[in-house]
Scaffold this active site. Sequence first.
Site, short mmCIF file in Angstrom:
data_model
loop_
_atom_site.label_atom_id
_atom_site.label_comp_id
_atom_site.label_asym_id
_atom_site.label_seq_id
_atom_site.Cartn_x
_atom_site.Cartn_y
_atom_site.Cartn_z
N SER A 10 0.88 -1.26 0.02
CA SER A 10 -0.04 0.01 0.12
C SER A 10 0.85 1.17 -0.09
CB SER A 10 -0.93 -0.11 1.17
OG SER A 10 -1.98 1.08 1.06
N HIS A 37 -2.71 -1.07 -3.54
CA HIS A 37 -3.75 -0.08 -3.34
C HIS A 37 -3.42 1.08 -4.04
CE1 HIS A 37 -4.49 -1.90 0.74
NE2 HIS A 37 -5.21 -2.89 -0.06
N ASP A 130 -4.99 -4.03 5.91
CA ASP A 130 -5.23 -5.07 4.93
C ASP A 130 -4.16 -5.93 4.75
OD1 ASP A 130 -6.67 -6.25 2.81
OD2 ASP A 130 -5.95 -5.12 1.37
#
Lengths: 186, 279
Positions: A10, A37, A130
């Site tokens: 991310s 992401h 996540d």
Amino acid sequence: MTRAIVIGASAGGVQALSSILTALPPHFACPILVVLHVPQRNDNLLVELLRARCLLEVKEAEDKEMLQQGTVYFAPPGYHLLLEKNMSIALSSDEPVNYSRPAIDVLFETAADALERDVTAIILTGANHDGAEGLRAIGAAGGTAIVQDPQTAEVATMPLAALAACPAAKAMSIDEIVLHLRQEAA
Amino acid sequence: MDAALVTSSIEDIEIQLLLEALYQHYHYDFRHYARASIKRRLLQARAQLGYGSISEIQAAVLRDSTLLPRLLDFLTVQVSEMFRDPSYFRALREKVIPHLHTYPSLKVWVAGCSNGEELYSLAILFHEEGLAKKTMFYATDINPTALKAAQAGVYSLDRIRLFTENHQASGGRSSLSDYYTANYGRAVFDKSLCSQVVFSDHSLVTDAAFAEMHLISCRNVLIYFDRELQDRAVGLFRDSLARRGFLGLGSKESLRFSSHADAFADFVREEKIYQRTGP
Ligand SMILES: C[S@@+](CC[C@H](N)C(=O)[O-])C[C@H]1O[C@@H](n2cnc3c(N)ncnc32)[C@H](O)[C@@H]1O
């Protein structure tokens, strides 16, 4: 024996990912699946960028395609990336998980289910949680769990959450991750 | 794939049996859906409905048909938005609509219409382009709750901002607010948009072609099928399309792996809009 490598990243992930992917040789004996992401509705310029800089084949994952060795598959923006038992890809437009679509958890959980021990999963830098549940699933199925050493990560939140959920995971610097992958699937 | 090489956990066996039971008893056929996502959603169903195992769900749903709609909500994914992927609707507007103008009357099939967002998008688009009067729409889905919601055309007001942005980005010629009235936090879409819409239960897995279409829009449904089933559905689209009719798929769907690909030509390649060719 590892049959696929799955990577989640991310915030700060572009840099970390490209350090890893550009250091891998062509004919790498494994497919690599990546969830990164990116802000919604961003064109996947990253795939273009990495394609130009990597020795490996880099592409956006397509629904139902069979995995090939030495190819890096990116989850398309707005779609979850899932791995099927027959080593093909499935995309889905299900609800976001952890506010993310694609979500790392979805890729990792399906990879753990499809490949059990024969998968290596890596969590890189990021500012959310996540991938933590997904890494736990990888570990529980007997796969290899690796986390970017929080001390060396641009943002430590995601590596820390993953380590907490999966204590068996090994923390490594980017260089150590590259070395490990080269040994595992050279 | 060599079936013997694929390990089946107890859960996988239970899932197989549940899907078989749903088919035998209720004729809902999920046996060839993409398995990884079906499994994720069934495990969610087990947790959220409070069962100890998939087999317990099977036993319960066989005896209690009131459980079926709740299970269907897990097995079918109802994620949608109006003018989702505005560039798709822009391509319809600019490239497909001019062809449709040449017909005296039109039939449009929205397959897997979910709660109606895609249908209303097309109905508004056809209205703006002056085609509404001569167009008959068919909106189909297998989820009865979704079909009912589609028929009602009521959406939460906090989704309208996104819908409005999408509509503008699709080249909208009017204001989205012309088509709904807002009250109590909800947007109620104009009934007149639906005056020529048939809402109907229809499965791409088990049902047949039912009319000759000029445009079929089926977005983000095929990704939930395995390859075999995708083939069946695409065959159904081929059989349902008039010569030179159009097929629009989701942005990550394509005919690349379909054995019926020969029956179609790329029309707007980047937007996954195809045109029926061949016999
Ligand atoms: C993710 S939604 C897509 C909604 C809309 N088409 C869009 O792109 O925004 C998928 C829809 O396909 C429907 N569906 C699933 N299986 C189907 C089948 N066998 N036949 C027809 N529709 C189906 C589901 O009930 C759901 O409404």
